[in-house]
Design a protein around this motif. Structure first.
Motif, PDB file in Angstrom:
ATOM      1  N   TYR A 126       4.962  20.463  32.616  1.00  0.00           N
ATOM      2  CA  TYR A 126       5.397  20.921  31.206  1.00  0.00           C
ATOM      3  C   TYR A 126       6.033  22.328  31.259  1.00  0.00           C
ATOM      4  CZ  TYR A 126       5.907  21.567  26.231  1.00  0.00           C
ATOM      5  OH  TYR A 126       6.633  21.815  25.095  1.00  0.00           O
ATOM      6  N   GLY A 127       7.292  22.266  30.768  1.00  0.00           N
ATOM      7  CA  GLY A 127       8.217  23.663  30.466  1.00  0.00           C
ATOM      8  C   GLY A 127       8.588  24.183  31.666  1.00  0.00           C
ATOM      9  N   PHE A 128       8.700  23.600  32.626  1.00  0.00           N
ATOM     10  CA  PHE A 128       9.225  24.265  33.847  1.00  0.00           C
ATOM     11  C   PHE A 128      10.819  24.537  33.675  1.00  0.00           C
ATOM     12  CE2 PHE A 128       5.263  23.094  35.058  1.00  0.00           C
ATOM     13  CZ  PHE A 128       4.853  23.661  36.305  1.00  0.00           C
ATOM     14  N   ASN A 129      11.490  25.618  34.248  1.00  0.00           N
ATOM     15  CA  ASN A 129      12.667  26.282  34.262  1.00  0.00           C
ATOM     16  C   ASN A 129      13.350  25.828  35.574  1.00  0.00           C
ATOM     17  OD1 ASN A 129      15.115  27.702  34.108  1.00  0.00           O
ATOM     18  ND2 ASN A 129      13.899  29.521  34.056  1.00  0.00           N
ATOM     19  N   THR A 157       7.593  14.693  34.263  1.00  0.00           N
ATOM     20  CA  THR A 157       8.115  16.185  34.308  1.00  0.00           C
ATOM     21  C   THR A 157       8.830  16.335  33.004  1.00  0.00           C
ATOM     22  OG1 THR A 157       7.992  15.991  36.731  1.00  0.00           O
ATOM     23  CG2 THR A 157       9.284  17.926  35.696  1.00  0.00           C
ATOM     24  N   PHE A 158       8.674  17.492  32.204  1.00  0.00           N
ATOM     25  CA  PHE A 158       9.258  17.987  31.146  1.00  0.00           C
ATOM     26  C   PHE A 158       9.922  19.444  31.279  1.00  0.00           C
ATOM     27  CE2 PHE A 158       6.249  14.700  30.489  1.00  0.00           C
ATOM     28  CZ  PHE A 158       6.892  13.662  29.676  1.00  0.00           C
ATOM     29  N   PHE A 159      11.270  19.252  31.584  1.00  0.00           N
ATOM     30  CA  PHE A 159      11.857  20.821  31.656  1.00  0.00           C
ATOM     31  C   PHE A 159      12.188  21.583  30.384  1.00  0.00           C
ATOM     32  CE2 PHE A 159      13.223  18.449  35.448  1.00  0.00           C
ATOM     33  CZ  PHE A 159      12.704  19.378  36.480  1.00  0.00           C
ATOM     34  N   ASN A 160      12.111  22.949  30.380  1.00  0.00           N
ATOM     35  CA  ASN A 160      12.506  23.748  29.298  1.00  0.00           C
ATOM     36  C   ASN A 160      13.591  24.382  29.773  1.00  0.00           C
ATOM     37  OD1 ASN A 160      12.664  25.719  27.312  1.00  0.00           O
ATOM     38  ND2 ASN A 160      11.649  27.102  28.587  1.00  0.00           N
ATOM     39  N   ARG A 161      14.828  23.752  29.169  1.00  0.00           N
ATOM     40  CA  ARG A 161      16.236  24.077  29.332  1.00  0.00           C
ATOM     41  C   ARG A 161      16.529  24.980  28.204  1.00  0.00           C
ATOM     42  NH1 ARG A 161      17.890  20.782  33.663  1.00  0.00           N
ATOM     43  NH2 ARG A 161      16.575  18.749  33.742  1.00  0.00           N
ATOM     44  N   ALA A 162      16.064  26.069  28.117  1.00  0.00           N
ATOM     45  CA  ALA A 162      16.094  27.242  27.086  1.00  0.00           C
ATOM     46  C   ALA A 162      15.970  26.673  25.675  1.00  0.00           C
ATOM     47  CB  ALA A 162      17.717  27.657  27.103  1.00  0.00           C
ATOM     48  N   ASN A 185       3.781  28.518  32.602  1.00  0.00           N
ATOM     49  CA  ASN A 185       3.414  29.859  32.543  1.00  0.00           C
ATOM     50  C   ASN A 185       2.749  29.928  31.105  1.00  0.00           C
ATOM     51  OD1 ASN A 185       5.513  30.630  30.305  1.00  0.00           O
ATOM     52  ND2 ASN A 185       6.910  30.412  32.116  1.00  0.00           N
ATOM     53  N   ASP A 186       1.846  31.179  30.650  1.00  0.00           N
ATOM     54  CA  ASP A 186       1.251  31.066  29.695  1.00  0.00           C
ATOM     55  C   ASP A 186       1.950  31.241  28.446  1.00  0.00           C
ATOM     56  OD1 ASP A 186      -1.082  31.308  31.224  1.00  0.00           O
ATOM     57  OD2 ASP A 186      -1.144  33.416  31.232  1.00  0.00           O
ATOM     58  N   ILE A 187       3.280  31.657  28.497  1.00  0.00           N
ATOM     59  CA  ILE A 187       4.251  31.642  27.300  1.00  0.00           C
ATOM     60  C   ILE A 187       4.359  30.171  26.869  1.00  0.00           C
ATOM     61  CG2 ILE A 187       6.501  32.333  26.289  1.00  0.00           C
ATOM     62  CD1 ILE A 187       4.545  34.680  27.304  1.00  0.00           C
ATOM     63  N   VAL A 188       4.514  29.248  27.833  1.00  0.00           N
ATOM     64  CA  VAL A 188       4.845  28.097  27.584  1.00  0.00           C
ATOM     65  C   VAL A 188       3.715  27.273  27.084  1.00  0.00           C
ATOM     66  CG1 VAL A 188       5.469  25.740  28.739  1.00  0.00           C
ATOM     67  CG2 VAL A 188       6.724  27.684  29.004  1.00  0.00           C
ATOM     68  N   ALA A 189       2.675  27.587  27.794  1.00  0.00           N
ATOM     69  CA  ALA A 189       1.146  26.967  27.405  1.00  0.00           C
ATOM     70  C   ALA A 189       0.982  27.432  25.990  1.00  0.00           C
ATOM     71  CB  ALA A 189       0.136  27.637  28.294  1.00  0.00           C
ATOM     72  N   ALA A 190       1.244  28.712  25.406  1.00  0.00           N
ATOM     73  CA  ALA A 190       0.999  28.999  24.121  1.00  0.00           C
ATOM     74  C   ALA A 190       1.617  28.173  22.999  1.00  0.00           C
ATOM     75  CB  ALA A 190       1.161  30.319  23.899  1.00  0.00           C
ATOM     76  N   ALA A 291      21.915  25.936  36.818  1.00  0.00           N
ATOM     77  CA  ALA A 291      21.598  27.053  35.952  1.00  0.00           C
ATOM     78  C   ALA A 291      21.098  27.200  34.639  1.00  0.00           C
ATOM     79  CB  ALA A 291      22.377  28.449  36.217  1.00  0.00           C
ATOM     80  N   VAL A 292      19.808  27.615  34.261  1.00  0.00           N
ATOM     81  CA  VAL A 292      19.243  27.637  32.844  1.00  0.00           C
ATOM     82  C   VAL A 292      18.623  29.110  32.596  1.00  0.00           C
ATOM     83  CG1 VAL A 292      17.697  26.759  31.239  1.00  0.00           C
ATOM     84  CG2 VAL A 292      18.955  25.069  32.610  1.00  0.00           C
ATOM     85  N   ASP A 293      18.959  29.740  31.595  1.00  0.00           N
ATOM     86  CA  ASP A 293      18.435  30.832  31.186  1.00  0.00           C
ATOM     87  C   ASP A 293      17.115  30.728  30.294  1.00  0.00           C
ATOM     88  OD1 ASP A 293      17.696  33.579  30.500  1.00  0.00           O
ATOM     89  OD2 ASP A 293      19.442  33.931  29.204  1.00  0.00           O
ATOM     90  N   PHE A 294      15.968  30.880  31.049  1.00  0.00           N
ATOM     91  CA  PHE A 294      14.581  30.541  29.962  1.00  0.00           C
ATOM     92  C   PHE A 294      14.643  31.907  29.024  1.00  0.00           C
ATOM     93  CE2 PHE A 294      10.270  32.291  29.683  1.00  0.00           C
ATOM     94  CZ  PHE A 294       9.522  31.140  29.341  1.00  0.00           C
ATOM     95  N   TYR A 295      15.120  32.799  29.060  1.00  0.00           N
ATOM     96  CA  TYR A 295      14.895  33.820  28.217  1.00  0.00           C
ATOM     97  C   TYR A 295      15.929  33.625  26.850  1.00  0.00           C
ATOM     98  CZ  TYR A 295      12.675  35.494  32.394  1.00  0.00           C
ATOM     99  OH  TYR A 295      11.913  35.599  33.511  1.00  0.00           O
ATOM    100  N   SER A 296      16.738  32.647  26.928  1.00  0.00           N
ATOM    101  CA  SER A 296      17.632  32.782  25.647  1.00  0.00           C
ATOM    102  C   SER A 296      17.150  31.980  24.597  1.00  0.00           C
ATOM    103  CB  SER A 296      19.063  32.080  26.200  1.00  0.00           C
ATOM    104  OG  SER A 296      18.567  30.898  26.540  1.00  0.00           O
ATOM    105  N   ASP A 297      15.633  31.313  25.151  1.00  0.00           N
ATOM    106  CA  ASP A 297      15.237  30.778  23.905  1.00  0.00           C
ATOM    107  C   ASP A 297      14.289  31.515  22.909  1.00  0.00           C
ATOM    108  OD1 ASP A 297      13.805  28.714  22.457  1.00  0.00           O
ATOM    109  OD2 ASP A 297      12.459  27.811  24.002  1.00  0.00           O
TER     110      ASP A 297
END
Length: 385
Positions: A126-129, A157-162, A185-190, A291-297
């Protein structure tokens, strides 16, 4: 000795990059080297001749994305500069002198083996970039495991596309197919914990949850999160040692360093202790994605800010912030915390800076997010080990 350091711009403000730089600066100071952090300019604008002069043409390059890093590597290779990479797994390149990264293969298999040993085999990722080289490695390990241990048919598999919200929406539709989740990561887990609570899904009763990071966030949220450690400070230290070693070697010498992880069991897996199963595996082939920017979410950024706040806060800070959220007056908080009004104002200003909030309204929203994550539920107790 001077050590030039470049950091991928989108990665620069993350807690992981800051910890890596902390390790670089600590080890450089200890060895009496000069760490030269080049963060206010584009690497293509650097006068390389002036930068290196009589020094070896070698840099430390910190980043993760499979969109930015290859271009940087190509630039340095074309200009005769070799690289030591931190956190990025490269394809074949003659410019690479060394790599320092976590042993994500061993860490992923550690989590998979642990969950399987707990009797939880219907596992989601879950939440993989898809833009992170580290997450690409984890995904490859997960796919290899599923080929050897098929327990779930269909999407797992569940992607985090920002967008953590969109990631959860996709997962929620098939959540009943799974009895465990591995978060990127812990951010996604929270974020996932927060959304599961809102939907009445219990962790660990209905779903086991594990993550990568072992951060202050994973210790403080409720339930606390079982996690494998990712020691980014140690990666920074190892990169400095590797730079010093390669500086004295022939240009044909290259070295790869992998930092091992440890598993810390917490409430999200019912405190079930791990067994001693061996988890060694070779690195699988890696396929690249768009390419996906994780930090734009915005949600991910807010939780990153919450992690930064946790690292900077003591218990008095947390009690103060919780009191503000509860609507207590400054006078009441002065008496409760035995602090002067000026001390409270100083703490408030400091927390506003750390959280990135521009005014009290934004701080209120931020504290409400922290409350929904459970960060204040144990503010009078010690964090879980």
């Amino acid at each position: 000795m001077q050590i030039p350091i470049f950091v991928e711009p989108n990665y620069r403000e993350s807690i992981w990059a800051r910890q890596t730089l902390e390790g670089i600066l600590q080890e450089s100071a200890h060895k009496k080297y000069k760490a030269l952090l080049l963060e206010d300019c584009d690497y293509t604008s650097i006068d390389l001749e002036a930068l290196f002069r009589e020094e070896h043409r070698m840099v430390i390059l910190v980043g993760t994305s499979i969109s930015w890093m290859p271009d940087a590597l190509t630039f340095f290779a074309q200009n005769g500069v070799s690289c030591i990479l931190i956190s990025y797994e490269p394809s074949e390149s003659t410019a690479i002198r060394g790599t320092v990264r976590m042993d994500y293969v061993a860490a992923m298999y550690m989590l998979l083996t642990y969950l399987s040993g707990c009797g939880h085999n219907r596992i989601a990722m879950y939440g993989f970039n898809p833009n992170s080289s580290a997450d690409v490695i984890k995904k490859s390990c997960f796919e290899r495991w599923n080929r050897q241990h098929p327990h779930v048919t269909g999407k797992n598999t569940f992607f985090n596309r920002a967008s953590l919200g969109q990631c959860y929406a996709e997962f929620a539709r098939v959540r009943s197919n799974f009895d465990a989740v591995i978060c990127a990561n812990d951010i996604v887990a929270a974020s996932l914990l927060r959304r599961l609570k809102q939907d009445g899904v219990r962790v660990p009763e209905d779903l086991f949850l594990v993550s990568f990071g072992n951060s202050a966030l994973s210790q403080r949220v409720r339930p606390s999160i079982t996690s494998v450690s990712l020691d980014h400070v140690e990666k920074g230290r190892q990169a400095v040692n590797l730079y010093a070693y390669l500086y004295r070697q022939e240009p044909s010498t290259s070295v790869s360093v992998r930092v091992r992880s440890n598993l810390t069991v917490r409430q999200s897996t019912d405190m079930i202790p791990p067994d001693a199963a061996a988890m060694n595996a070779s690195q699988p082939h890696m396929d690249y994605a768009n390419a996906v920017d994780f930090y734009s979410d915005p949600e991910a950024q807010q939780i990153l800010n919450a992690e930064s706040m946790l690292n900077a806060c003591d218990e008095t800070d947390l009690r103060f912030l919780h009191g503000l959220l509860s609507g207590k007056t400054y006078e009441a908080l002065e008496n409760e915390l035995f602090l002067s009004s000026s001390a409270l104002r100083y703490r408030l200003k400091r927390m506003m800076t750390i959280s990135g909030c521009k005014n009290r309204a934004e701080l209120g929203d931020f504290l409400a997010l922290c409350e929904s994550l459970g960060l204040f539920s144990g503010c009078m107790e010690q964090p879980s080990p």
